[in-house]
Design a protein around this motif. Structure first.
Motif: not given
Ligand code: SF4
Ligand code: SF4
Length: 480
Positions: A265-269
């Protein structure tokens, strides 16, 4: 009769035309050929208005040059210069900086532990350059649940009318205190909702302790994750080692793969620390994105006192800018084609340019962002949390507004004369306090050792911005 001269700007070329980055306003101005000719003519020496128009008009007979000139004056690209040089002025009085009280707190960085299961050679918490004594100091090794809750209470109390606040989890290794972290997230959501607010979370981890249960929790609560990782096995294992010296790559890899697969659900950086020995930026980027699957990768040079063997020296910074340029060119190509590119250093700088940021302070530390130490002391940011010298309050007593105002007064750009003639100051504003403290022993010092790289990098990003503004302005609307 007064003469005209050039104002304060940095010029750059993109998409076949000339642009100006107007320093006092941090605005970007595209030049047409007549405007460029007027400025070029003034570059060598000031000229009277009538003489300037007469000289340039023969090349642009059909243009209303007077209107073009007025426009350039309005944006301060051209200014009036006195005929007689002004006498040397007396030194200016100390700047009158109006205290920003009460400035809302928008981000609390909770150092949930100062312990780590790794022993990275260059770590700012454990290396020779550490600020806080995490071994023998007064702060507990782990933040208690009560202190974590008090941190959330402080954030909500001090956030004023801000509707969306941010909680960042930091360490040490954050996941060593997963029990507290997993308790305080639902508490923060409940408390915020009761006050008509919302909390966004992010967490930085070395990923070696990630479990399936933790990944499920992070996904369920929509928590942004940044993994500290330096690249392929050989580069990761150069400095990012366990206490027994063993490399961490093979331990984190399956965990990161599961994280990327399940938490979508969120970009993993990924966040990479560059050193004299880990600096093959393009290869690292390829590995982290194409072979592992990170959506975003950001790079930062290691923070260190001069003389450490892992320090990026002047040639290291030059090489870094060259490789950043190669990745920025790729970013541009992708952006023009409407594709995602994960080099986050570019997107972050583009956003600042697009928003016309002109900073009086280099970052939010001590302003809208504060770091909270394991024992509940409030400091400038996560890197200073627990330092008595940089304390700005406690979670129980609140923010010490007097200490905060004194800090803001001392660190305002107006008090950094070294930066006053630098065209990159709207975006740099002297640079990171922690870098300055480590390098010069004072948070008040401008980071003059990396000016060339800051200006080189800013120039690259301005060119990317100019290309996008001309060829795919829709891309930039995401920063509105
Ligand atoms: S630290 Fe250097 S690059 Fe940054 S604003 Fe100051 S003079 Fe410019
Ligand atoms: S002082 Fe440095 S480390 Fe702290 S928030 Fe600012 S830029 Fe980041």
């Amino acid at each position: 009769m007064s003469r005209l001269g050039v104002g304060e700007f940095h010029s750059f070329d993109a998409a076949g035309r000339r642009f100006l980055y107007l320093v006092p306003s941090a605005a970007i101005f595209a030049l047409d050929d007549p405007a460029r000719a007027l400025l070029d003519r003034l570059a060598d020496q000031p000229l009277g208005r009538a003489d300037l128009l007469a000289e340039v008009s023969s090349r642009f007979p059909d243009t209303d040059l007077d209107a073009t000139l007025s426009e350039l004056e309005q944006v301060h690209a051209i200014r009036t210069v006195p005929d007689v040089p002004a006498p040397t002025p007396p030194p200016p009085p100390p700047p009158n900086i109006i205290p920003l009280t009460p400035f809302p707190l928008t981000t609390a960085v909770l150092n949930v532990t100062n312990q780590c299961n790794l022993s990275c050679t260059y770590c700012y918490e454990y290396s020779e350059d550490k600020i806080v004594d995490t071994t023998n100091g007064s702060q507990p090794k782990f933040m208690s649940e009560e202190t974590a809750r008090q941190s959330v209470d402080l954030l909500l109390r001090e956030s004023g009318d801000i509707q969306v606040v941010h909680v960042s989890f930091f360490g040490g290794e954050t996941l060593m205190n997963y029990p507290v972290l997993s308790q305080v997230v639902p508490y923060a959501c409940e408390q915020a909702a009761a006050q008509g607010k919302r909390v966004e979370f992010n967490l930085t981890t070395n990923a070696t302790l990630l479990t399936s249960e933790m990944i499920g929790f992070l996904a369920e609560h929509n928590i942004s994750v940044t993994v500290s990782i330096d690249g392929p096995r050989e580069m990761q294992n150069r400095f990012r080692v366990f206490h027994d010296g063993g490399g961490s790559y093979d331990v984190l890899l399956p965990r990161v793969r599961e994280l990327l697969q399940r938490h979508t659900s969120r970009p993993i950086g990924a966040r990479v620390t560059l050193t004299s020995q880990v600096n093959d930026i393009v290869s690292i980027y390829r590995h982290l994105t194409e072979e592992i699957g990170f959506q975003e990768v950001g790079f930062a040079p290691v923070t260190t006192a001069p003389g450490r063997d892992y320090e990026l020296g002047p040639s290291g910074f030059d090489e870094m800018v060259a490789q950043f340029k190669a990745l920025a060119d790729e970013f541009l190509e992708s952006a023009l084609a409407g594709r995602h590119h994960g080099f986050s250093n570019v997107s972050e700088t583009l956003e600042e340019i697009h928003k016309g940021l002109s900073k009086a302070y280099p970052c939010g530390a001590g302003l809208g962002l504060m770091g909270i130490a394991t024992g509940g002391d409030v400091g400038l940011c996560h890197r200073f949390a627990g330092s008595d010298e940089h304390r700005l309050g406690t979670v129980t007593d609140g923010i010490d507004r007097e200490a905060q105002n004194a800090f803001l007064g001392r660190h305002h750009l107006a008090n950094k004369p070294d930066c006053h003639s630098c065209w990159a100051r709207p975006l740099c504003s002297g640079g990171c306090y922690h870098e300055a403290h480590t390098r010069y022993g004072s948070t008040e010092h401008a980071n003059l050792h990396y000016c060339e790289w800051i200006r080189g990098w800013t120039d690259i990003c301005l060119s990317v911005y100019g290309e996008l503004a001309e060829r795919n302005p829709e891309f930039l609307s995401r920063f509105n």
